[in-house]
Write an enzyme that holds these catalytic residues in place. Structure first.
Site, PDB file in Angstrom:
ATOM      1  N   GLU A 272       0.296  -1.016   0.230  1.00 44.68           N
ATOM      2  CA  GLU A 272      -0.241  -0.030  -0.129  1.00 44.68           C
ATOM      3  C   GLU A 272       0.774   1.840  -0.007  1.00 44.68           C
ATOM      4  O   GLU A 272       0.364   2.393  -0.675  1.00 44.68           O
ATOM      5  CB  GLU A 272      -0.963  -0.194   1.056  1.00 44.68           C
ATOM      6  CG  GLU A 272       0.000   0.651   2.970  1.00 44.68           C
ATOM      7  CD  GLU A 272       0.600  -0.186   2.931  1.00 44.68           C
ATOM      8  OE1 GLU A 272       1.593   0.174   3.825  1.00 44.68           O
ATOM      9  OE2 GLU A 272       0.672  -1.358   2.645  1.00 44.68           O
ATOM     10  N   ASP A 273       2.177   0.992   0.377  1.00 47.56           N
ATOM     11  CA  ASP A 273       2.799   2.267   0.486  1.00 47.56           C
ATOM     12  C   ASP A 273       3.421   2.694  -0.727  1.00 47.56           C
ATOM     13  O   ASP A 273       3.601   3.674  -0.865  1.00 47.56           O
ATOM     14  CB  ASP A 273       3.966   2.239   1.626  1.00 47.56           C
ATOM     15  CG  ASP A 273       4.697   0.520   1.480  1.00 47.56           C
ATOM     16  OD1 ASP A 273       4.348   0.075   0.535  1.00 47.56           O
ATOM     17  OD2 ASP A 273       5.540   0.834   2.040  1.00 47.56           O
ATOM     18  N   ASN A 274       3.589   1.823  -1.733  1.00 50.79           N
ATOM     19  CA  ASN A 274       4.331   2.363  -3.136  1.00 50.79           C
ATOM     20  C   ASN A 274       2.976   2.471  -4.158  1.00 50.79           C
ATOM     21  O   ASN A 274       2.593   3.618  -4.800  1.00 50.79           O
ATOM     22  CB  ASN A 274       4.752   0.891  -3.583  1.00 50.79           C
ATOM     23  CG  ASN A 274       5.434   1.473  -4.701  1.00 50.79           C
ATOM     24  OD1 ASN A 274       5.324   1.356  -5.846  1.00 50.79           O
ATOM     25  ND2 ASN A 274       6.748   1.383  -4.925  1.00 50.79           N
TER      26      ASN A 274
END
Length: 461
Positions: A272-274
């Site tokens: 989810e961060d990317n």
């Protein structure tokens, strides 16, 4: 000489030239990362916001699950930030989580810091970190959010310098002058307090090859490339993005879009961060910036098999997010590059293989150790030199076998659960038979083997 001999020689010549050009290109990227690391990390000036009477408010979100290595010191570093206006929101999925007593102790130790604890997740997708973060995300009092993983420790000046970068206007005469900063991220600097081989290899990888390439890619800044250990961004921006990576016009509000917006929209992704970073980049046209700080990532008790599983997991996720870059990945590694360079030089100039190999690896290692020195603020300690170099060599020679293991599969195991990676990095829970059930139980038992059961659990409010 026959036609086929001429054709073969032409092909070999073209391959040799292409191999040498690629090799030199990879060296250029590596040297760029080394130069950028020296320029960015060897000086870390104190931010004027550290002593300011007023500063933009920041909400620090720290999702927790279990007893990460060095957890007390990691979380305590959030309470000691030199910044006048921030809150901390810790979130745990259930009241029996073993991180909860540590948080309660720290909140009592630092009563002057505005810190709260949220117990209970909101399930918005298959990603447990997003589910754990959603309530804290909605409750945050400030627009600037700083999402910090529980296994990283930060310097007291990190928040102030990060806000400086996030709120600073683009430099004049810049090719990105029309784009404001939408996300500030930090390079993880790993240190292993365990002697296990997997811990040492992970430490060597993160502090050399990974950091070098990560810094170089973000220096060129032609595409989003973000690790989610430590990210600052604005909630008002996140509330507008959907994860579709399709451009959103400036006059389109999040409420008028048909797709789900905000953090819950990213619960369907494992990385989810990317994806959040890519959404800010592509959907809103915002750029990313690295701060001059690193976040210290404590590598816990990691066996060789743990290290291999971790690398396999993220290669399989990347394959469904950036296929071309993932397919090219083996040709950026030291061992494959050494083979390409040595064979090209022998064919083009008659250079013996052993000379090329003898020069390649020491020079490659010296660049990696220079990157380490920039991130650490000092050269590799003499007491760790040979152990670190052995771990570095093991990482380099394991890279291709691990890649071959990873590239032909789409299932990953994360925190005891099996996932099927889908297009664009979305995931779904994988269904499996008896073997899969046994593997989940085995993985879960390994992840909990260092935890001691609490005799008493704090009561929930």
């Amino acid at each position: 000489m026959t036609f086929w001999d001429d054709y073969r020689d032409t092909i070999l010549l073209a391959l040799s030239v292409a191999g040498l050009v690629w090799y030199l290109a990879m060296w250029s990227i590596g040297l760029l990362g080394c130069w950028a690391a020296r320029r960015r990390y060897r000086l870390r000036p104190r931010s004027p916001l550290a002593n300011a009477t007023s500063a933009p408010g920041v909400s620090v979100l720290r999702p927790l699950k279990g007893l990460d290595t060095n957890l007390y010191e990691n979380l305590e570093s959030t309470f000691t930030q030199e910044y006048p206006n921030y809150e901390i929101i810790f979130s745990v999925a259930d009241e029996g989580d073993q991180a909860l007593p540590i948080v309660i102790d720290l909140v009592s130790k630092y009563p002057q810091v505005n810190a709260t604890v949220i117990v209970g997740e909101e399930v918005v997708g298959v990603n447990p970190k997003v589910n754990n973060l959603v309530r804290a995300y909605r409750q945050a009092a400030n627009d600037i959010l700083w999402v910090l993983d529980s296994n990283v420790m930060i310097h007291p000046g990190t928040m102030a310098r990060g806000v400086d970068v996030l709120t600073c206007p683009p430099p004049p005469n810049s090719s990105s002058s029309h784009r404001r900063v939408g996300l500030v991220h930090h390079v993880p600097f790993a240190f292993a307090n365990e002697t296990k081989i997997g811990s040492r290899i992970e430490e060597a990888f993160l502090n050399t090859n990974h950091a070098k390439m990560y810094i170089a890619i973000n220096t060129v800044a032609i595409e989003s490339c973000v690790v989610g250990k430590s990210n600052l961004y604005r909630r008002s921006d996140i509330d507008r993005v959907t994860g579709s990576l399709e451009t959103i016009s400036s006059d389109t509000s999040g409420s008028s879009q048909s797709a789900e917006c905000g953090l819950p929209a990213f619960g369907r992704f494992l990385a989810e961060d990317n994806m959040i970073a890519s959404a800010l980049w592509h959907e809103l046209g915002l750029r990313h910036e690295l701060s001059c700080d690193v976040v210290r990532n404590v590598v816990g008790n990691m066996s060789l098999s743990d290290y291999i599983r971790r690398r396999v997991r993220w290669i399989r996720v990347r394959k469904h997010m950036v296929l071309v870059a993932t397919l090219l990945e083996p040709f950026t590694e030291a061992v494959v590059l050494s083979i390409m360079a040595s064979t090209s030089l022998r064919h083009l100039f008659g250079v013996p293989l052993w000379i090329s190999l003898l020069l390649h690896f020491p020079l490659w290692l010296s660049v990696d150790l220079d990157v380490y020195a920039s991130l650490a603020g000092h050269p590799l300690p003499a007491a760790l030199r040979w152990e670190f170099i052995a771990a570095w060599a093991a990482r380099e020679f394991l890279a291709l076998p691990i890649y071959m293991l990873a590239i032909f599969g789409s299932e990953v195991v994360w925190r005891g659960n099996r996932y099927q990676v889908l297009r664009n990095g979305e995931v779904r829970r994988a269904t499996s038979g008896r073997f899969g059930s046994w593997l989940r139980q085995y993985t879960r038992s390994k992840s909990m083997k260092d935890y001691e059961p609490l005799e008493t659990q704090p009561s929930s409010d």
